[in-house]
Design an enzyme around this catalytic site. Structure first.
Site, PDB file in Angstrom:
ATOM      1  N   GLU A 225     -11.001   4.689  17.070  1.00  0.00           N
ATOM      2  CA  GLU A 225      -9.605   4.687  16.626  1.00  0.00           C
ATOM      3  C   GLU A 225      -8.982   3.314  16.821  1.00  0.00           C
ATOM      4  OE1 GLU A 225      -7.721   7.871  18.870  1.00  0.00           O
ATOM      5  OE2 GLU A 225      -9.571   9.048  18.774  1.00  0.00           O
ATOM      6  N   GLU A 336       0.669  10.184  14.901  1.00  0.00           N
ATOM      7  CA  GLU A 336       0.530  11.219  15.931  1.00  0.00           C
ATOM      8  C   GLU A 336       1.629  11.019  16.967  1.00  0.00           C
ATOM      9  OE1 GLU A 336      -2.564  12.554  19.522  1.00  0.00           O
ATOM     10  OE2 GLU A 336      -3.189  11.092  18.018  1.00  0.00           O
TER      11      GLU A 336
END
Length: 421
Positions: A225, A336
């Site tokens: 990520e 997120e």
């Protein structure tokens, strides 16, 4: 005489009770002192592991200290499997084709692209060193434990098709993403604009990133990520910061943010993982974006990361992973947040700009020029781009495509509002 004896017995019992209580209190205090002393020792030991001896240190205006650490002394080489590893100073291949000197390197030739990190105002690190954000005692003490410092909590990846919303929302993680699945993917790229979302509680965060995923969403999930985040718990402030993350066991024991464990090997002397990005985009104002490319070198098998216009940061060695040793099975792009409220309620922690996608350019946050790397090491437009969000009244996502931006999407939202209690 009897009354006197009775009184003496009472006094005696009272004395022993007091003595017992004092003893228990002393033991409790001693245990507390031992616990505090033990924690301090563990924190200091951990700081010594993370903060490597520096050639020089740079004080950033945001309070960070950036240490210029010799490339061979970085935390990656604490890993037993990397003891005799020969650092690869550039990838063998780049997604546009065979790698050569005229393309990307750790430092682009010719006119340099401005890399927006605050610490650059006060100095730079020399060739042969890498910039590392110094970890402070307070950083570690904010974590739930020394062992968990620099690690994400479990179940932080959105599950687009097989999603169990109740399971996802139990830990408060919410998403607004675009994704592709059903093929073998050897990398991903996107340009995303950078914001400074407001966070209601210090144990919450807001981020925007690319996920490269392999395996199931169970105990053995592999994930790489990268993106930007605001995380008061991790960094102690509300600055927007560049970050990376990796795990090979669904965030249980392996992996970490940035360089907070052994794993990622950095080769770049200009960019500090976890350092503040500045300037950031403003509502109805100037927009600032960053480009991120992650791809698998078909020769060596490592996963490389490039930031901005040609700065290769480093690589995740292939041995760190199981499923990602070959390819990724899903790519996700998007936002997120952690919502710490329970019972279906929401905080006003923002995702992206804090505005919904329909507001469009200069108001909502975006990902543009979304691409994937195929088996021939070419960058291509994603096929079958899907979207996913748990609660569109809180955070939403809308895709589109045009000649200038290729495949893109706007995403984000304010969290708590009249339609999101």
């Amino acid at each position: 005489m009897g009354a006197l004896h009775f009184s003496l017995v009472k006094l005696s019992r009272g004395f022993f009770v007091c003595l017992w209580l004092w003893g228990m209190l002393s033991l409790s205090c001693a245990a507390a002192r031992y616990g505090a002393s033990r924690q301090k020792f563990e924190v200091k030991k951990h700081l010594n592991r993370l903060n490597k001896p520096a050639v020089k240190s740079i004080q950033s205006p945001d309070g960070d200290i950036i240490d210029c650490v010799p490339i061979s002394k970085q935390p990656a080489f604490d890993h037993p499997f990397l003891k005799d590893h020969k650092i690869q100073m550039r990838p063998s291949y780049h997604p546009e084709g065979i790698f050569d000197d005229s393309k990307v390197s750790a430092k682009p030739k010719g006119k340099e692209t401005h890399i927006p990190q605050l610490w650059h105002r006060y100095g730079k690190c020399s060739e042969g060193t890498i910039p590392m954000r110094r970890t402070k005692e307070d950083d570690v003490l904010r974590a739930s434990s020394v062992k968990r410092y620099g690690k994400k909590k479990r179940r932080t990846v959105p599950l687009p098709k097989s999603a169990e919303p109740d399971l996802i929302n139990q830990n408060g993680h919410q998403h607004a993403i675009a994704y592709v699945e059903g093929d073998k993917y050897y990398g991903a790229k996107a340009t995303l604009n950078v914001w400074e979302p407001k966070i209601q509680h210090t144990n919450e965060f807001s981020l925007s990133q690319i996920w490269l995923l392999g395996g199931s969403f169970g105990q053995d999930l592999n994930s790489i990520e990268a993106g930007w985040q605001v995380s008061p718990d991790l960094y102690g402030d509300n600055n927007t910061r560049l970050f990376t993350y990796w795990t090979s066991d669904a965030y249980q024991a392996t992996g970490c943010y940035n360089l907070l464990c052994s794993g990622f090997i950095q080769i770049n002397s200009d960019i500090a993982m976890g350092a503040s990005i500045s300037p950031v985009s403003g509502y109805r104002n100037s927009q600032y974006d960053i480009s991120i490319l992650i791809w698998k070198d078909p020769k060596e098998g490592h996963w490389w990361m490039q930031f901005g216009n040609g700065y290769v940061l480093g690589y995740w060695p292939s041995f760190l992973f199981s499923y990602l040793t070959e390819s990724a099975s899903m790519i996700e792009w998007g936002g997120e947040v952690v919502n710490s409220q329970s019972d279906g309620h929401h905080t006003w922690t923002q995702m992206g700009s804090g505005h919904f996608p329909e507001e469009g350019f200069s108001k909502a946050s975006y990902f543009r020029n979304i691409q994937v790397v195929d088996g021939s090491n070419n960058l291509k437009a994603p096929k079958g781009l899907g979207t996913f969000t748990e609660k569109s009244n809180c955070y939403d996502v809308q895709t589109g495509s045009n000649d200038d931006w290729g495949h893109y999407f706007y995403y984000g939202g304010p969290g708590k509002n009249k339609n999101c209690p």
